[in-house]
Write a protein that holds these residues in place. Structure first.
Motif, short mmCIF file in Angstrom:
data_model
loop_
_atom_site.label_atom_id
_atom_site.label_comp_id
_atom_site.label_asym_id
_atom_site.label_seq_id
_atom_site.Cartn_x
_atom_site.Cartn_y
_atom_site.Cartn_z
N VAL A 132 -16.48 -34.19 -10.49
CA VAL A 132 -15.45 -35.20 -10.29
C VAL A 132 -14.32 -34.60 -9.44
CG1 VAL A 132 -14.24 -34.56 -12.43
CG2 VAL A 132 -13.94 -36.86 -11.48
N ASP A 133 -13.74 -35.44 -8.61
CA ASP A 133 -12.57 -35.05 -7.83
C ASP A 133 -11.32 -35.29 -8.66
OD1 ASP A 133 -14.01 -34.31 -5.53
OD2 ASP A 133 -14.04 -36.38 -4.80
N VAL A 134 -10.47 -34.29 -8.73
CA VAL A 134 -9.21 -34.38 -9.47
C VAL A 134 -8.06 -34.11 -8.51
CG1 VAL A 134 -7.83 -33.44 -11.36
CG2 VAL A 134 -10.33 -33.62 -11.61
N ASP A 135 -7.15 -35.08 -8.40
CA ASP A 135 -5.98 -34.96 -7.53
C ASP A 135 -4.83 -34.38 -8.33
OD1 ASP A 135 -3.95 -35.13 -5.71
OD2 ASP A 135 -4.01 -37.30 -5.48
N LEU A 136 -4.55 -33.11 -8.13
CA LEU A 136 -3.50 -32.45 -8.90
C LEU A 136 -2.11 -32.93 -8.50
CD1 LEU A 136 -4.84 -28.77 -8.97
CD2 LEU A 136 -5.21 -30.61 -10.62
N ALA A 137 -1.95 -33.39 -7.26
CA ALA A 137 -0.64 -33.84 -6.80
C ALA A 137 -0.23 -35.14 -7.47
CB ALA A 137 -0.65 -33.99 -5.29
N ARG A 138 -1.18 -35.88 -8.02
CA ARG A 138 -0.86 -37.17 -8.63
C ARG A 138 0.06 -37.01 -9.84
NH1 ARG A 138 -3.66 -40.46 -12.27
NH2 ARG A 138 -2.86 -42.57 -12.21
N SER A 139 0.02 -35.85 -10.49
CA SER A 139 0.88 -35.62 -11.64
C SER A 139 2.35 -35.79 -11.28
CB SER A 139 0.64 -34.21 -12.20
OG SER A 139 -0.67 -34.09 -12.72
N GLU A 140 2.71 -35.37 -10.08
CA GLU A 140 4.11 -35.51 -9.66
C GLU A 140 4.53 -36.98 -9.65
OE1 GLU A 140 7.93 -34.75 -8.28
OE2 GLU A 140 6.45 -33.27 -8.91
N ASN A 141 3.69 -37.85 -9.10
CA ASN A 141 4.03 -39.27 -9.05
C ASN A 141 4.08 -39.89 -10.44
OD1 ASN A 141 4.24 -39.33 -6.24
ND2 ASN A 141 2.03 -39.68 -6.00
N GLY A 200 1.59 -35.79 -18.48
CA GLY A 200 1.38 -36.17 -17.09
C GLY A 200 0.47 -35.23 -16.35
N LEU A 201 -0.60 -34.79 -17.04
CA LEU A 201 -1.52 -33.82 -16.45
C LEU A 201 -2.97 -34.24 -16.65
CD1 LEU A 201 -0.10 -30.38 -17.71
CD2 LEU A 201 0.15 -31.38 -15.44
N PRO A 202 -3.88 -33.86 -15.75
CA PRO A 202 -5.30 -34.05 -16.01
C PRO A 202 -5.75 -33.18 -17.19
CG PRO A 202 -4.92 -33.48 -13.70
CD PRO A 202 -3.64 -33.23 -14.43
N VAL A 203 -6.73 -33.67 -17.94
CA VAL A 203 -7.33 -32.93 -19.05
C VAL A 203 -8.83 -32.84 -18.82
CG1 VAL A 203 -7.91 -33.01 -21.51
CG2 VAL A 203 -5.57 -33.46 -20.78
N ILE A 204 -9.36 -31.62 -18.93
CA ILE A 204 -10.79 -31.36 -18.78
C ILE A 204 -11.31 -30.86 -20.12
CG2 ILE A 204 -12.54 -29.98 -17.59
CD1 ILE A 204 -10.42 -29.72 -15.29
N SER A 205 -12.26 -31.58 -20.71
CA SER A 205 -12.79 -31.22 -22.02
C SER A 205 -14.31 -31.12 -21.92
CB SER A 205 -12.39 -32.28 -23.05
OG SER A 205 -12.84 -31.93 -24.34
N VAL A 206 -14.85 -29.94 -22.25
CA VAL A 206 -16.29 -29.70 -22.13
C VAL A 206 -16.86 -29.33 -23.49
CG1 VAL A 206 -18.10 -28.46 -20.91
CG2 VAL A 206 -15.90 -28.84 -19.79
N ASN A 207 -17.72 -30.18 -24.02
CA ASN A 207 -18.31 -30.00 -25.34
C ASN A 207 -19.80 -29.69 -25.22
OD1 ASN A 207 -18.42 -29.97 -28.16
ND2 ASN A 207 -18.82 -32.16 -28.31
N GLY A 210 4.16 -24.73 -16.73
CA GLY A 210 3.76 -25.01 -15.36
C GLY A 210 2.30 -25.23 -15.11
N ALA A 211 1.51 -25.51 -16.15
CA ALA A 211 0.08 -25.77 -15.95
C ALA A 211 -0.12 -26.99 -15.05
CB ALA A 211 -0.61 -25.98 -17.28
N ASP A 212 -1.11 -26.92 -14.17
CA ASP A 212 -1.49 -28.05 -13.34
C ASP A 212 -2.50 -28.95 -14.03
OD1 ASP A 212 0.04 -27.40 -11.00
OD2 ASP A 212 -1.43 -25.84 -10.54
N MET A 213 -3.19 -28.41 -15.01
CA MET A 213 -4.18 -29.16 -15.77
C MET A 213 -4.39 -28.47 -17.11
SD MET A 213 -7.58 -28.00 -13.64
CE MET A 213 -6.67 -27.67 -12.11
N LEU A 214 -4.91 -29.22 -18.08
CA LEU A 214 -5.27 -28.66 -19.38
C LEU A 214 -6.78 -28.63 -19.49
CD1 LEU A 214 -2.72 -30.65 -21.59
CD2 LEU A 214 -2.48 -28.32 -20.71
#
Length: 295
Positions: free
Chosen positions: A261-270, A210-217, A170-174
């Motif tokens: 950055v703006d991330v729309d979490l609801a977009r994953s559903e679509n 189908g999820l946003p991914v945030i990667s910080v190096n 159930g993660a909303d983002m990685l």
């Protein structure tokens, strides 16, 4: 319906003085918060140099208990700024048991949860098995006021199973705090292939789940204390990808940089409606994934 959150990423270079690194982190986190960030993500092992280039028992003195000094300090910072904060710490769990642990703070300063790095590398200049016991907490998202965060750490990002299990839970983002770079003796074309593979793998996790991914190096050069190599040039390139793998923002590979950055979490559903990968998974045929290799 849109559920948009503003995310801040802190891509930073580090030095030997831990306090100087933390002070710079605080300034960068504060800067992200002033720009409206609700969630701020830091790089892997951000308090110190990346110490795994060598095997040195004295380095274990850097480790802290959780809760401990760093959780108290970063928790208070999250409370003061009213943000959710993802940190990455060297955890002392017990004598002889240490972990590479991500700690997430809620905006009231409390610890929302933690994740212990599951996949531990052991490669030249990345001798992490000397320092870290593999995680034992599984792949469980951390509930926060900005969503369910599927927090993983660095070497975990090469494993589609880890991303999938976080998504299935159930993660909303990685989210991947990371410390990866080039050894200077590698040819330029090999360096490009390595960085591209790193980016592609994580964008693939975004697409497949189908999820946003945030990667910080991290970024910048850190010398090898042993002098056996020329050290690591951390390649930066922190980024956020949307649920179809599209870049929402990306940093360069040379400079310290804060990204917002703006991330729309609801977009994953679509996205999951038009690409129903979860619907079509053949779970009846996946038993082999629990084996090391199929002979």
């Amino acid at each position: 319906m849109s559920k948009t959150i503003k995310v801040g990423l802190v891509q930073q270079s580090n030095q030997a003085k831990v306090e100087a690194n933390i002070e710079k982190l605080i300034q960068n986190i504060e800067s992200c918060a002033r720009e409206g960030a609700q969630l701020v993500v830091l790089q892997e092992l951000h308090n110190s140099l990346y110490f795994c280039q060598t095997e040195d028992t004295d380095v274990f003195d850097l480790a802290e208990t959780i809760p401990g000094p760093s959780t108290e300090r970063f928790g208070e910072l999250a409370r003061r700024l009213g943000i959710v904060l993802v940190t990455s710490l060297f955890e002392r769990r017990a004598p002889g048991i240490y972990h590479n642990t991500a700690v997430v703070f809620e905006k009231d300063g409390s610890i929302a949860g933690k994740y212990r790095k599951m996949h531990i590398p052991d490669d030249p200049a990345y001798y992490e098995k000397f320092y870290f016991t593999p995680g034992d907490m599984g792949f469980k998202p951390i509930d926060t006021s900005v969503g369910r965060l599927g927090v993983l750490v660095c070497w975990d990002q090469w494993y589609p199973e880890a991303a999938r299990l976080m998504a299935m839970a159930g993660a909303d983002m990685l989210i991947y705090p990371t410390a990866i770079g080039w050894e200077s003796s590698d040819a330029d074309d090999e360096k490009q292939r390595q960085k591209d593979a790193w980016v592609i793998s994580q964008r693939g996790h975004a697409v497949a789940n189908g999820l946003p991914v945030i990667s910080v190096n991290r970024v910048g050069h850190e010398p090898d204390p042993s002098g056996q190599t020329n050290g690591i040039q951390f390649w930066g390139n922190s980024f956020v990808a949307g649920p179809q793998g599209e870049f929402l923002t990306q940093a360069g590979n040379q400079e310290e940089q804060n990204l917002l950055v703006d991330v729309d979490l609801a977009r994953s559903e679509n996205v999951r409606r038009i690409w129903p990968f979860f619907r079509d998974r053949r779970i009846d045929a996946f038993s082999g994934l629990t084996q090391r290799f199929l002979d």
